[in-house]
Write a protein that holds these residues in place. Structure first.
Motif, short mmCIF file in Angstrom:
data_model
loop_
_atom_site.label_atom_id
_atom_site.label_comp_id
_atom_site.label_asym_id
_atom_site.label_seq_id
_atom_site.Cartn_x
_atom_site.Cartn_y
_atom_site.Cartn_z
N ASN A 151 -7.11 6.29 5.04
CA ASN A 151 -8.07 6.09 3.97
C ASN A 151 -8.24 7.31 3.08
OD1 ASN A 151 -9.72 4.34 2.67
ND2 ASN A 151 -11.47 4.64 4.01
N GLN A 165 0.82 -1.21 0.00
CA GLN A 165 0.00 0.00 0.00
C GLN A 165 0.86 1.26 0.00
OE1 GLN A 165 -3.00 0.21 -0.75
NE2 GLN A 165 -3.33 2.36 -0.34
N TYR A 211 -6.83 3.13 -7.36
CA TYR A 211 -5.96 2.01 -7.00
C TYR A 211 -5.51 2.11 -5.55
CZ TYR A 211 -2.04 -1.30 -7.57
OH TYR A 211 -1.17 -2.34 -7.45
N LEU A 216 -4.85 -4.28 1.71
CA LEU A 216 -3.61 -4.84 1.14
C LEU A 216 -2.42 -3.98 1.45
CD1 LEU A 216 -5.06 -5.76 -2.34
CD2 LEU A 216 -4.66 -7.29 -0.44
N TRP A 238 -8.58 1.44 -3.43
CA TRP A 238 -8.86 0.00 -3.44
C TRP A 238 -7.94 -0.75 -2.49
CZ3 TRP A 238 -5.93 -4.16 -5.50
CH2 TRP A 238 -6.62 -5.37 -5.56
N GLY A 239 -6.66 -0.35 -2.45
CA GLY A 239 -5.72 -1.00 -1.54
C GLY A 239 -6.09 -0.81 -0.09
N TYR A 240 -6.52 0.39 0.27
CA TYR A 240 -6.96 0.63 1.64
C TYR A 240 -8.25 -0.13 1.94
CZ TYR A 240 -3.52 4.25 2.56
OH TYR A 240 -2.36 4.94 2.76
N ARG A 241 -9.12 -0.16 0.97
CA ARG A 241 -10.41 -0.84 1.15
C ARG A 241 -10.24 -2.33 1.37
NH1 ARG A 241 -15.63 0.78 1.99
NH2 ARG A 241 -17.07 -0.34 0.69
N LYS A 242 -9.33 -2.93 0.59
CA LYS A 242 -9.10 -4.37 0.69
C LYS A 242 -8.13 -4.73 1.82
CE LYS A 242 -11.51 -5.75 -2.83
NZ LYS A 242 -12.64 -6.62 -2.69
#
Length: 137
Positions: free
Chosen positions: A81, A3, A128, A137, A131-135
């Motif tokens: 986030n 991330q 992108y 990763l 999305w990384g924070y959301r997942k």
């Protein structure tokens, strides 16, 4: 770890856009209309809401130059986030500004399509990172 690489990629891209905006804005302000006078079709002159390139140059420096510097700092420093959010706003301003320019002038110029691509890349990189924070990763 992954991330932070995403956020740094976005930060570097924001700096790239800021550098370009400040460089072009400075050229516009310094030349008043010089280097840009022969580059644009005559039909644009009647549709443009300004008489010289000074004000668009100042706007390019302040909005897109300083705005992308702020977005870069947020992406690099902020580890949360919302680190992607300022970049998303700047990408949306860039994208919709180009759309508005097309609506106003009723034609595209040679740099319109590459600028649209640059704005879409900024929007995608922001997504992108989000999305990384959301997942997680």
């Amino acid at each position: 770890m992954k991330q932070s690489i995403r956020a740094r990629m976005l930060s570097i891209y924001d700096l790239f856009l800021a550098t370009g905006a400040i460089y072009c804005g400075t050229l516009m302000v310094r030349s008043n209309y010089g280097i840009f006078a022969g580059d644009y079709p005559e039909s644009w002159a009647t549709n443009l809401p300004f008489d010289s390139w000074v004000m668009p140059g100042i706007l390019a420096i302040t909005i897109f130059g300083l705005g992308n510097i702020i977005a870069s700092v947020f992406s690099f420093v902020s580890r949360g986030n919302g680190s992607w959010f300022v970049s998303l706003i700047m990408g949306a301003l860039f994208f919709f500004g180009l759309i508005y320019q097309y609506i106003l002038v009723q034609e595209t110029y040679i740099v319109t399509k590459p600028f649209l691509i640059l704005s879409v890349i900024q929007l995608c990189l922001s997504g992108y990172v989000f999305w990384g924070y959301r997942k997680g990763l």
